[in-house]
Design an enzyme around this catalytic site. Structure first.
Site, PDB file in Angstrom:
ATOM      1  N   LYS A  97      10.779 -26.339  78.785  1.00 30.60           N
ATOM      2  CA  LYS A  97      12.071 -25.621  78.826  1.00 30.60           C
ATOM      3  C   LYS A  97      12.990 -26.226  79.883  1.00 30.60           C
ATOM      4  O   LYS A  97      14.160 -25.878  79.986  1.00 30.60           O
ATOM      5  CB  LYS A  97      11.840 -24.146  79.119  1.00 30.60           C
ATOM      6  CG  LYS A  97      10.884 -23.519  78.102  1.00 30.60           C
ATOM      7  CD  LYS A  97      11.092 -22.072  77.924  1.00 30.60           C
ATOM      8  CE  LYS A  97       9.920 -21.463  77.181  1.00 30.60           C
ATOM      9  NZ  LYS A  97      10.264 -20.921  75.880  1.00 30.60           N
ATOM     10  N   ASP A 113       7.310 -14.566  86.186  1.00 34.32           N
ATOM     11  CA  ASP A 113       7.347 -15.448  85.019  1.00 34.32           C
ATOM     12  C   ASP A 113       8.716 -16.144  85.068  1.00 34.32           C
ATOM     13  O   ASP A 113       9.740 -15.547  84.737  1.00 34.32           O
ATOM     14  CB  ASP A 113       7.184 -14.607  83.751  1.00 34.32           C
ATOM     15  CG  ASP A 113       7.431 -15.422  82.487  1.00 34.32           C
ATOM     16  OD1 ASP A 113       7.744 -16.629  82.601  1.00 34.32           O
ATOM     17  OD2 ASP A 113       7.332 -14.846  81.395  1.00 34.32           O
ATOM     18  N   HIS A 156       8.113 -11.074  78.146  1.00 28.27           N
ATOM     19  CA  HIS A 156       7.587 -11.906  77.047  1.00 28.27           C
ATOM     20  C   HIS A 156       6.109 -11.540  76.867  1.00 28.27           C
ATOM     21  O   HIS A 156       5.444 -11.159  77.841  1.00 28.27           O
ATOM     22  CB  HIS A 156       7.735 -13.370  77.489  1.00 28.27           C
ATOM     23  CG  HIS A 156       7.414 -14.390  76.446  1.00 28.27           C
ATOM     24  ND1 HIS A 156       6.122 -14.737  76.102  1.00 28.27           N
ATOM     25  CD2 HIS A 156       8.222 -15.180  75.697  1.00 28.27           C
ATOM     26  CE1 HIS A 156       6.162 -15.697  75.186  1.00 28.27           C
ATOM     27  NE2 HIS A 156       7.419 -15.973  74.911  1.00 28.27           N
ATOM     28  N   CYS A 212       9.065 -13.050  70.858  1.00 29.23           N
ATOM     29  CA  CYS A 212       7.832 -12.715  71.608  1.00 29.23           C
ATOM     30  C   CYS A 212       8.094 -11.613  72.622  1.00 29.23           C
ATOM     31  O   CYS A 212       7.581 -11.644  73.754  1.00 29.23           O
ATOM     32  CB  CYS A 212       7.237 -13.938  72.302  1.00 29.23           C
ATOM     33  SG  CYS A 212       6.777 -15.238  71.176  1.00 29.23           S
ATOM     34  N   GLN A 236      12.239 -18.944  81.936  1.00 29.63           N
ATOM     35  CA  GLN A 236      13.652 -19.113  81.576  1.00 29.63           C
ATOM     36  C   GLN A 236      14.526 -19.341  82.808  1.00 29.63           C
ATOM     37  O   GLN A 236      15.695 -19.724  82.664  1.00 29.63           O
ATOM     38  CB  GLN A 236      14.162 -17.881  80.811  1.00 29.63           C
ATOM     39  CG  GLN A 236      13.486 -17.654  79.479  1.00 29.63           C
ATOM     40  CD  GLN A 236      13.757 -18.776  78.480  1.00 29.63           C
ATOM     41  OE1 GLN A 236      14.699 -19.561  78.624  1.00 29.63           O
ATOM     42  NE2 GLN A 236      12.918 -18.878  77.477  1.00 29.63           N
TER      43      GLN A 236
HETATM   44  C1  LIG Z   1      10.139 -15.597  79.571  1.00 29.27           C
HETATM   45  C2  LIG Z   1       9.059 -16.445  78.947  1.00 29.27           C
HETATM   46  N1  LIG Z   1       7.811 -16.359  79.412  1.00 29.27           N
HETATM   47  C3  LIG Z   1       6.813 -17.093  78.917  1.00 29.27           C
HETATM   48  C4  LIG Z   1       7.028 -17.975  77.875  1.00 29.27           C
HETATM   49  C5  LIG Z   1       5.877 -18.770  77.348  1.00 29.27           C
HETATM   50  O1  LIG Z   1       6.098 -20.120  77.540  1.00 29.27           O
HETATM   51  P1  LIG Z   1       5.132 -21.224  76.893  1.00 29.27           P
HETATM   52  O2  LIG Z   1       5.061 -20.884  75.433  1.00 29.27           O
HETATM   53  O3  LIG Z   1       5.809 -22.513  77.177  1.00 29.27           O
HETATM   54  O4  LIG Z   1       3.809 -21.093  77.585  1.00 29.27           O
HETATM   55  C6  LIG Z   1       8.304 -18.083  77.335  1.00 29.27           C
HETATM   56  C7  LIG Z   1       8.558 -18.970  76.176  1.00 29.27           C
HETATM   57  O5  LIG Z   1       9.355 -18.669  75.325  1.00 29.27           O
HETATM   58  C8  LIG Z   1       9.353 -17.307  77.893  1.00 29.27           C
HETATM   59  O6  LIG Z   1      10.609 -17.403  77.426  1.00 29.27           O
END
Ligand SMILES: Cc1ncc(COP(=O)(O)O)c(C=O)c1O
Length: 406
Positions: free
Chosen positions: A227, A201, A124, A364, A204
């Site tokens: 999430k 990270d 992401h 993203c 998910q």
């Molecule tokens: C794999 C992953 N990393 C990071 C993020 C970023 O999360 P946030 O926008 O809640 O900070 C997301 C959000 O879609 C994600 O799916």
């Protein structure tokens, strides 16, 4: 028709968000973007915002002392849930802020010109851009680990790529596009063998699989509460204590200090050192309620439920002419696909008319889209409330879209 059957977790009634404004069932297949909230989380937030509300860490009156206990209990709850210690959990605004915190503190202190950082092709943007911002300031190199044919981070390739120059490996635990699950323990062992740290990270993964940072032996783990059926505005960055203790503050202000004079300021120990200002008190309590909620169901059951829904949907989509499926068969709750001759945005718009919400776009993850050779995908993502009625509604919508597009 697919013969695969799935058992519903029977929690739909807990989620007031799962109906349309006309009171009809809403087929919400965008849980990977943000999850709907169950009543126990909503109730905990309303209580914390209403009858229990006060500041934390400073008040001399009993309501504030109680709120402080509740806020710190939330930290303890999150730490237990992740398999870490409470003083290793920093509350942040979300995964994005957690990853930036790691880059702006540990990264700034550690990374030097000539060092290397290994990311993967499926990251992401939140786990790419913070490292690029730093690379452009410091001058280290970023390497990109390729994927296997079915969309996992290729750990054999990672093993071949890692060198003594690598200081950091930063990978997603579960891909937000493909749903592929990383073998975190193997990645940690590989990173540690060359003296690098492993950052995960977990955005998910936390709502979908059991997380145990001690068993994983990773060094950093970030996620967002929204999430995980909790509120927006809060998440956690877990950092191995021996690393967290060496990290300098990144934002200055109240709550993160020990003593302030104009000559010299000393700082609070971690995790408070990284939580400048009045924290997201109500949100932390909401996050703890979300942890209670998913743990009462059981992460193993949640994972099995979502894997069964993925198997069913993939099986159905394979029977549908003109659908291309991305990602592995054993994806954790996420199915990305393309419908031939139909832009994902058009599909998403027609599905919306049918009361079905999917995500359409690059998610993203633009480098991954380039690798898949598509500008965007359609993504259906499941949650604890998803069931076969959502799949049936999605398939009806896809058939209608095909008719409209001829
Ligand atoms: C794999 C992953 N990393 C990071 C993020 C970023 O999360 P946030 O926008 O809640 O900070 C997301 C959000 O879609 C994600 O799916």
């Amino acid at each position: 028709m697919s013969t695969i059957t799935t058992a519903a977790l029977d929690v739909r009634a807990d989620f007031p968000g799962l109906v349309t404004s006309e009171g009809k069932p809403w087929h919400y297949l965008d849980t990977a973007a943000t999850a709907q909230k169950p009543l126990p989380v909503i109730d905990a937030i309303v209580r914390a915002m209403g009858q229990d509300y006060a500041t934390v860490h400073r008040g001399v009156y009993s309501r504030s002392a109680e709120m402080t206990l509740a806020y710190e209990a939330a930290r303890r709850r999150v730490a237990q849930f992740m398999g870490g210690q409470e003083d290793e959990v920093v509350f942040v605004r979300g995964a994005t802020e957690g990853l930036n915190l790691a880059a702006q503190t540990w990264g700034v202190q550690t990374l030097k010109p000539g060092d290397r950082v290994l990311l993967s092709l499926l990251e992401h943007h939140s786990n790419i851009v913070p490292w690029q911002l730093l690379r452009d300031r410091i001058g280290f190199e970023i390497d990109v680990c390729p994927l296997t044919a079915d969309g996992h981070i290729d750990l054999d390739a990672a093993e071949r790529m890692l060198t003594a120059q690598h200081r950091l490996v930063a990978f997603a635990h579960v891909s937000n596009v493909l749903g592929s699950i990383l073998d975190v323990r193997r990645a940690a062992d590989m990173a540690h063998r060359v003296g690098a740290r492993l950052l995960i990270d977990g955005c998910q993964a936390v709502p979908r699989v059991k997380v145990d940072v001690a068993a994983f032996d990773c060094d950093f783990y970030a996620f967002s509460a929204h999430k995980l059926y909790g509120p927006t505005g809060i998440g956690a960055l877990w950092v191995r204590r021996s690393i967290l203790e060496t990290m300098e503050p990144w934002q200055g202000g109240g709550s993160m200090i020990d003593r302030v004079t104009f000559e010299k300021t000393t700082y609070a120990p971690p995790p408070q050192r990284f939580e400048a200002g009045t924290p997201a008190i109500v949100e932390a309590i909401g996050l703890a309620a979300a942890v209670d909620y998913v743990e009462a169901i059981g992460m193993d059951r949640i994972h099995a439920h979502e894997v069964a829904l993925v198997a069913k949907l993939r099986d159905e989509l394979r029977r549908t002419n003109s659908v291309t499926l991305f990602g592995p068969e054993d994806s954790a709750g996420i199915v990305s696909f393309a419908l031939e001759g139909v832009h994902p945005h058009d599909l998403g718009t027609i599905l919306d008319e049918e009361g079905v919400a999917i995500r359409a776009g690059h998610h993203c993850a633009q480098p991954l889209m380039e690798h898949l050779n598509v500008p965007a995908t359609a993504r259906a993502s499941f949650g604890i409330y998803s069931d076969e009625s959502d799949i049936a509604a999605l398939l009806r919508g896809i058939e209608r879209t095909k008719r409209i597009f001829g």
